[in-house]
Design an enzyme around this catalytic site. Structure first.
Site, PDB file in Angstrom:
ATOM      1  N   ARG A  87      83.399  67.210  17.931  1.00  0.00           N
ATOM      2  CA  ARG A  87      83.838  66.718  19.243  1.00  0.00           C
ATOM      3  C   ARG A  87      84.170  65.218  19.169  1.00  0.00           C
ATOM      4  NH1 ARG A  87      83.658  71.476  19.851  1.00  0.00           N
ATOM      5  NH2 ARG A  87      83.009  72.630  21.704  1.00  0.00           N
ATOM      6  N   SER A 137      81.111  72.677  28.437  1.00  0.00           N
ATOM      7  CA  SER A 137      79.835  72.065  28.042  1.00  0.00           C
ATOM      8  C   SER A 137      79.801  70.626  28.533  1.00  0.00           C
ATOM      9  CB  SER A 137      79.699  72.035  26.515  1.00  0.00           C
ATOM     10  OG  SER A 137      79.886  73.307  25.974  1.00  0.00           O
ATOM     11  N   GLU A 155      79.470  65.224  26.582  1.00  0.00           N
ATOM     12  CA  GLU A 155      80.688  65.733  25.965  1.00  0.00           C
ATOM     13  C   GLU A 155      81.866  65.407  26.892  1.00  0.00           C
ATOM     14  OE1 GLU A 155      83.505  68.039  25.422  1.00  0.00           O
ATOM     15  OE2 GLU A 155      82.346  69.878  25.215  1.00  0.00           O
TER      16      GLU A 155
HETATM   17  N1  EPU Z   1      71.955  79.376  24.475  1.00  0.00           N
HETATM   18  C1  EPU Z   1      70.801  79.542  25.195  1.00  0.00           C
HETATM   19  N2  EPU Z   1      70.818  79.194  26.522  1.00  0.00           N
HETATM   20  C2  EPU Z   1      71.905  78.711  27.135  1.00  0.00           C
HETATM   21  C3  EPU Z   1      73.091  78.544  26.386  1.00  0.00           C
HETATM   22  C4  EPU Z   1      73.091  78.883  25.048  1.00  0.00           C
HETATM   23  O1  EPU Z   1      69.772  79.959  24.680  1.00  0.00           O
HETATM   24  O2  EPU Z   1      71.846  78.440  28.326  1.00  0.00           O
HETATM   25  C5  EPU Z   1      71.977  79.805  23.061  1.00  0.00           C
HETATM   26  C6  EPU Z   1      72.839  81.059  22.917  1.00  0.00           C
HETATM   27  O3  EPU Z   1      72.115  82.230  23.163  1.00  0.00           O
HETATM   28  C7  EPU Z   1      73.319  80.969  21.496  1.00  0.00           C
HETATM   29  C8  EPU Z   1      73.401  79.464  21.245  1.00  0.00           C
HETATM   30  O4  EPU Z   1      72.604  78.837  22.251  1.00  0.00           O
HETATM   31  O5  EPU Z   1      72.383  81.510  20.607  1.00  0.00           O
HETATM   32  C9  EPU Z   1      74.820  78.948  21.301  1.00  0.00           C
HETATM   33  O6  EPU Z   1      75.369  79.248  22.592  1.00  0.00           O
HETATM   34  P1  EPU Z   1      76.949  79.422  22.833  1.00  0.00           P
HETATM   35  O7  EPU Z   1      77.528  80.391  21.886  1.00  0.00           O
HETATM   36  O8  EPU Z   1      77.154  79.670  24.275  1.00  0.00           O
HETATM   37  O9  EPU Z   1      77.537  78.008  22.420  1.00  0.00           O
HETATM   38  P2  EPU Z   1      77.091  76.496  22.714  1.00  0.00           P
HETATM   39  O10 EPU Z   1      76.550  75.896  21.481  1.00  0.00           O
HETATM   40  O11 EPU Z   1      76.238  76.422  23.934  1.00  0.00           O
HETATM   41  C10 EPU Z   1      79.404  75.563  21.944  1.00  0.00           C
HETATM   42  C11 EPU Z   1      80.507  74.691  22.458  1.00  0.00           C
HETATM   43  C12 EPU Z   1      81.349  75.447  23.462  1.00  0.00           C
HETATM   44  C13 EPU Z   1      81.929  76.676  22.786  1.00  0.00           C
HETATM   45  C14 EPU Z   1      80.774  77.532  22.245  1.00  0.00           C
HETATM   46  C15 EPU Z   1      81.237  78.725  21.469  1.00  0.00           C
HETATM   47  C16 EPU Z   1      79.637  72.412  22.336  1.00  0.00           C
HETATM   48  C17 EPU Z   1      79.153  71.222  23.104  1.00  0.00           C
HETATM   49  N3  EPU Z   1      79.951  73.491  23.065  1.00  0.00           N
HETATM   50  O12 EPU Z   1      78.519  75.845  23.028  1.00  0.00           O
HETATM   51  O13 EPU Z   1      82.430  74.612  23.863  1.00  0.00           O
HETATM   52  O14 EPU Z   1      82.722  77.442  23.674  1.00  0.00           O
HETATM   53  O15 EPU Z   1      79.957  76.724  21.362  1.00  0.00           O
HETATM   54  O16 EPU Z   1      81.647  78.350  20.209  1.00  0.00           O
HETATM   55  O17 EPU Z   1      79.720  72.350  21.120  1.00  0.00           O
HETATM   56  C18 EPU Z   1      83.067  72.995  25.474  1.00  0.00           C
HETATM   57  O18 EPU Z   1      83.112  72.188  24.541  1.00  0.00           O
HETATM   58  O19 EPU Z   1      83.351  72.677  26.650  1.00  0.00           O
HETATM   59  C19 EPU Z   1      82.659  74.363  25.195  1.00  0.00           C
HETATM   60  C20 EPU Z   1      82.525  75.287  26.156  1.00  0.00           C
END
Ligand code: EPU
Length: 336
Positions: free
Chosen positions: A163, A236, A332
């Site tokens: 990012r 995010s 972010e």
């Molecule tokens: N998780 C939780 N609780 C939550 C959210 C997530 O336990 O409330 C756990 C999920 O179960 C999973 C892990 O955390 O095991 C990762 O969650 P998720 O796949 O939703 O991805 P993220 O790490 O929360 C990142 C990006 C997103 C992108 C997703 C999918 C960042 C800051 N965010 O989120 O990007 O869509 O991965 O690859 O890196 C954005 O940048 O605006 C964005 C939405």
């Protein structure tokens, strides 16, 4: 034409009701010269806005907002394996992804349905479901505001990180990105390493195509992330924090369920969504600001939250995370 006291509510995905002192819709490169030849006071403070999907306005903007609407997609290089496209910064990102799929190209299918414009993609090196856009960008063209000239940076010079890029560091607010070059593959290279995706992909018995991945991702995103057309949000709100190996050792001892990924021997990326959910703040609400019930990392505007209210709420969340885990969350979303 430069407009005065222009309302930005429809131009930011949080749906915050703010105005900008001056507004200019930039549609083509020639307009840049027109704009900067004006030698006017309003050129002193400038902010470039694309899709408005990664920004939180906490007050009226006291300067000039340049709304980037530069369009156009052209082929610039082709061989039997790859095709390079030069794309106007104001093209809608998801529409562009669908266009590449129609052309039989592969690379950015995992980045389907990310809100915003093409010009914003390199700034924060958008990423999702195991793919980062940096791997497909070969060049970025921009107008350098102070130097009053068009310039470019190749992939290495863009200094991409998680990012992050040169456009968030030394070139922050100094350039207007006009075009981005994408080198895409004519062969389908699937990336289905990301948790949920793996499960979905395994379900399909026939041979997978890039469009299938795109459709899976659209399904996942629609089920997990709020549509900004219905609920104000900017995806995010925080980055996933990177911590050291000693810190992860301590965290896993205190919180055996914690979700994290190894980056290298001394760097681990922790799921900020998990950290927030584990404190009991998933779906939490204060006034019209809250975290999304299905994804704690997303801050939402339930209806009429002001930018300040959303900012205060985000500070509340990051303070709770700091006090609980001794981890400082980084935003972010860009805050103005
Ligand atoms: N998780 C939780 N609780 C939550 C959210 C997530 O336990 O409330 C756990 C999920 O179960 C999973 C892990 O955390 O095991 C990762 O969650 P998720 O796949 O939703 O991805 P993220 O790490 O929360 C990142 C990006 C997103 C992108 C997703 C999918 C960042 C800051 N965010 O989120 O990007 O869509 O991965 O690859 O890196 C954005 O940048 O605006 C964005 C939405």
């Amino acid at each position: 034409m430069i407009l005065k006291n222009y309302n930005l509510k429809a131009l930011n995905s949080f749906g915050v009701d703010v105005k900008t002192k001056y507004y200019y819709a930039l549609q083509k490169i020639d307009d840049i010269n027109f704009l900067f030849n004006q030698k006017k006071q309003f050129l002193k403070k400038i902010l470039v806005l694309g899709g408005g999907s990664n920004i939180l306005f906490t007050k009226d903007y006291d300067g000039l907002i340049i709304h980037n609407q530069i369009k156009g997609i052209e082929k610039v290089e082709e061989n039997k394996d790859f095709l390079t496209l030069r794309v106007g910064a104001g093209e809608n990102w998801h529409k562009f992804v669908l266009y590449t799929l129609k052309m039989g190209l592969s690379g950015i299918e995992n980045l389907s349905l990310i809100p915003g414009c093409v010009g914003a993609a390199p700034i924060q090196n958008i990423g999702a479901y195991g793919v980062e856009v940096k791997d497909f960008i070969s060049k970025v063209e921009f107008y350098h505001i102070k130097e009053r000239k068009i310039d470019k940076k190749n992939k290495i010079e863009c200094n991409f990180g998680y990012r992050d890029s040169i456009f968030k560091k030394s070139l922050k607010n100094k350039v207007i990105i006009t075009h981005v070059y994408f080198k895409l593959s004519k062969k389908f290279n699937k990336v289905i390493s990301y948790g949920t995706l793996k499960e979905l992909a395994q379900k399909k018995s026939t041979e997978l195509k890039a469009e299938d991945i795109s459709n899976f991702i659209i399904e996942i995103r629609n089920s997990k992330l709020p549509n900004p057309e219905n609920i104000g949000n900017a995806g995010s709100f925080f980055k996933n924090p990177i911590v050291s190996s000693s810190k992860i050792e301590k965290l896993t001892k205190d919180y055996p369920q914690i979700i994290y990924f190894k980056i290298d021997n001394n760097n681990y990326k922790v799921s900020a969504g998990w950290l927030i959910e584990n404190i009991g703040l998933k779906g939490y609400r204060k006034g019209d600001a809250g975290t999304y019930e299905k994804q704690a990392l997303v801050i939402i505007n339930h209806s009429n939250a002001s930018g300040k209210e959303l900012l205060l709420f985000s500070n509340f969340i990051s303070e709770k995370v700091l006090n609980t885990y001794d981890i400082k969350l980084e935003n972010e979303v860009n805050i103005y």
